[in-house]
Design a protein around this motif. Structure first.
Motif, PDB file in Angstrom:
ATOM      1  N   GLY A  61       0.813  -1.213   0.000  1.00 58.89           N
ATOM      2  CA  GLY A  61       0.000   0.000   0.000  1.00 58.89           C
ATOM      3  C   GLY A  61       0.844   1.259   0.000  1.00 58.89           C
ATOM      4  N   ALA A  62       1.892   1.267   0.808  1.00 59.53           N
ATOM      5  CA  ALA A  62       2.774   2.440   0.849  1.00 59.53           C
ATOM      6  C   ALA A  62       3.479   2.642  -0.492  1.00 59.53           C
ATOM      7  CB  ALA A  62       3.798   2.280   1.963  1.00 59.53           C
ATOM      8  N   LEU A  63       3.936   1.556  -1.104  1.00 67.12           N
ATOM      9  CA  LEU A  63       4.602   1.678  -2.399  1.00 67.12           C
ATOM     10  C   LEU A  63       3.637   2.122  -3.492  1.00 67.12           C
ATOM     11  CD1 LEU A  63       7.066  -1.319  -2.511  1.00 67.12           C
ATOM     12  CD2 LEU A  63       7.598   1.093  -2.405  1.00 67.12           C
ATOM     13  N   GLN A  64       2.410   1.613  -3.455  1.00 66.95           N
ATOM     14  CA  GLN A  64       1.437   2.011  -4.467  1.00 66.95           C
ATOM     15  C   GLN A  64       1.060   3.479  -4.336  1.00 66.95           C
ATOM     16  OE1 GLN A  64       0.452   0.356  -7.165  1.00 66.95           O
ATOM     17  NE2 GLN A  64       1.927  -1.184  -6.503  1.00 66.95           N
ATOM     18  N   VAL A  65       0.931   3.960  -3.117  1.00 69.13           N
ATOM     19  CA  VAL A  65       0.636   5.383  -2.923  1.00 69.13           C
ATOM     20  C   VAL A  65       1.799   6.229  -3.437  1.00 69.13           C
ATOM     21  CG1 VAL A  65       0.301   7.176  -1.182  1.00 69.13           C
ATOM     22  CG2 VAL A  65      -1.010   5.072  -1.059  1.00 69.13           C
ATOM     23  N   LEU A  66       3.036   5.790  -3.188  1.00 78.36           N
ATOM     24  CA  LEU A  66       4.185   6.519  -3.710  1.00 78.36           C
ATOM     25  C   LEU A  66       4.253   6.473  -5.230  1.00 78.36           C
ATOM     26  CD1 LEU A  66       6.967   5.562  -1.151  1.00 78.36           C
ATOM     27  CD2 LEU A  66       5.830   7.768  -1.415  1.00 78.36           C
ATOM     28  N   LEU A  67       3.896   5.330  -5.817  1.00 80.15           N
ATOM     29  CA  LEU A  67       3.924   5.220  -7.266  1.00 80.15           C
ATOM     30  C   LEU A  67       2.810   6.035  -7.927  1.00 80.15           C
ATOM     31  CD1 LEU A  67       4.762   1.430  -7.702  1.00 80.15           C
ATOM     32  CD2 LEU A  67       6.239   3.370  -8.183  1.00 80.15           C
ATOM     33  N   TYR A  68       1.653   6.116  -7.279  1.00 77.51           N
ATOM     34  CA  TYR A  68       0.521   6.863  -7.827  1.00 77.51           C
ATOM     35  C   TYR A  68       0.505   8.320  -7.380  1.00 77.51           C
ATOM     36  CZ  TYR A  68      -1.898   2.865  -9.857  1.00 77.51           C
ATOM     37  OH  TYR A  68      -2.250   1.802 -10.635  1.00 77.51           O
ATOM     38  N   GLU A  69       1.504   8.765  -6.656  1.00 81.76           N
ATOM     39  CA  GLU A  69       1.517  10.134  -6.130  1.00 81.76           C
ATOM     40  C   GLU A  69       1.430  11.197  -7.225  1.00 81.76           C
ATOM     41  OE1 GLU A  69       3.960  12.726  -2.827  1.00 81.76           O
ATOM     42  OE2 GLU A  69       4.620  10.716  -3.346  1.00 81.76           O
ATOM     43  N   PRO A  70       2.153  11.064  -8.347  1.00 85.34           N
ATOM     44  CA  PRO A  70       1.982  12.074  -9.399  1.00 85.34           C
ATOM     45  C   PRO A  70       0.566  12.106  -9.972  1.00 85.34           C
ATOM     46  CG  PRO A  70       3.969  10.804  -9.790  1.00 85.34           C
ATOM     47  CD  PRO A  70       3.243  10.152  -8.667  1.00 85.34           C
ATOM     48  N   LEU A  71      -0.032  10.932 -10.167  1.00 86.99           N
ATOM     49  CA  LEU A  71      -1.399  10.894 -10.685  1.00 86.99           C
ATOM     50  C   LEU A  71      -2.394  11.479  -9.691  1.00 86.99           C
ATOM     51  CD1 LEU A  71      -1.456   7.373 -12.363  1.00 86.99           C
ATOM     52  CD2 LEU A  71      -1.333   9.601 -13.467  1.00 86.99           C
ATOM     53  N   ILE A  72      -2.154  11.261  -8.412  1.00 84.97           N
ATOM     54  CA  ILE A  72      -3.023  11.829  -7.384  1.00 84.97           C
ATOM     55  C   ILE A  72      -2.905  13.347  -7.391  1.00 84.97           C
ATOM     56  CG2 ILE A  72      -3.399  12.002  -4.898  1.00 84.97           C
ATOM     57  CD1 ILE A  72      -2.545   9.043  -4.709  1.00 84.97           C
ATOM     58  N   ALA A  73      -1.693  13.861  -7.523  1.00 83.05           N
ATOM     59  CA  ALA A  73      -1.494  15.315  -7.551  1.00 83.05           C
ATOM     60  C   ALA A  73      -2.145  15.936  -8.778  1.00 83.05           C
ATOM     61  CB  ALA A  73      -0.007  15.637  -7.517  1.00 83.05           C
ATOM     62  N   ILE A  74      -2.025  15.289  -9.929  1.00 84.90           N
ATOM     63  CA  ILE A  74      -2.654  15.795 -11.149  1.00 84.90           C
ATOM     64  C   ILE A  74      -4.166  15.775 -11.010  1.00 84.90           C
ATOM     65  CG2 ILE A  74      -3.039  15.286 -13.594  1.00 84.90           C
ATOM     66  CD1 ILE A  74      -0.108  14.314 -13.683  1.00 84.90           C
ATOM     67  N   ALA A  75      -4.702  14.676 -10.457  1.00 86.11           N
ATOM     68  CA  ALA A  75      -6.155  14.586 -10.298  1.00 86.11           C
ATOM     69  C   ALA A  75      -6.673  15.621  -9.311  1.00 86.11           C
ATOM     70  CB  ALA A  75      -6.538  13.177  -9.837  1.00 86.11           C
ATOM     71  N   GLN A  76      -5.930  15.885  -8.251  1.00 86.62           N
ATOM     72  CA  GLN A  76      -6.350  16.899  -7.291  1.00 86.62           C
ATOM     73  C   GLN A  76      -6.332  18.286  -7.919  1.00 86.62           C
ATOM     74  OE1 GLN A  76      -3.746  16.252  -3.956  1.00 86.62           O
ATOM     75  NE2 GLN A  76      -5.249  14.983  -2.899  1.00 86.62           N
ATOM     76  N   ALA A  77      -5.336  18.560  -8.743  1.00 90.90           N
ATOM     77  CA  ALA A  77      -5.268  19.866  -9.390  1.00 90.90           C
ATOM     78  C   ALA A  77      -6.347  20.024 -10.453  1.00 90.90           C
ATOM     79  CB  ALA A  77      -3.891  20.063 -10.016  1.00 90.90           C
TER      80      ALA A  77
END
Length: 127
Positions: free
Chosen positions: A20-36
């Motif tokens: 879970g921690a690795l997946q959140v780190l891997l998806y962090e750019p996509l999460i930031a783009i989606a939030q923006a």
């Protein structure tokens, strides 16, 4: 609680936390783009992260759970740590497999040496 459940739940918890921690780190750019872009994280992205985490957790913990079912708990922890290090190497690119194998070998040697020393101490006390 059943003894098998007591021994297998930590394996699932450890592997789920690492994956879970690795997946959140891997998806962090996509999460930031989606939030923006959307002002929040879309449900589809959250579900993708959760499904990926669940699938990878199941794959990582199959062999350790199988070993734990046959009361090979120490071996199953070693296999779990080895599989997690292999997963980290595949997912992120960091190579912790060598140090992990070295740590497992050193711990086995320390255990073997400590049992031999305790047997030697018992032998000399008996005389």
């Amino acid at each position: 609680m059943n003894i098998t459940k007591k021994t297998t739940l930590p394996f699932i918890g450890i592997s789920a936390a690492v994956v879970g921690a690795l997946q959140v780190l891997l998806y962090e750019p996509l999460i930031a783009i989606a939030q923006a872009q959307f002002g929040g994280v879309p449900l589809r992205l959250i579900m993708e992260i959760l499904l990926t985490t669940a699938a990878h957790t199941a794959i990582i913990s199959i062999a350790p759970l199988f070993l734990a079912a046959f009361n090979k708990v120490a071996i199953s922890y070693a296999v779990l740590i080895l599989f997690i290090s292999i997963y980290i190497q595949i997912a992120v690119g960091i190579n912790p497999v060598g140090p992990t194998v070295a740590a497992i070998v050193c711990s086995v040697l320390i255990f073997y040496a400590s049992t031999k020393v305790s047997e030697l101490i018992r032998h000399f006390r008996a005389k």
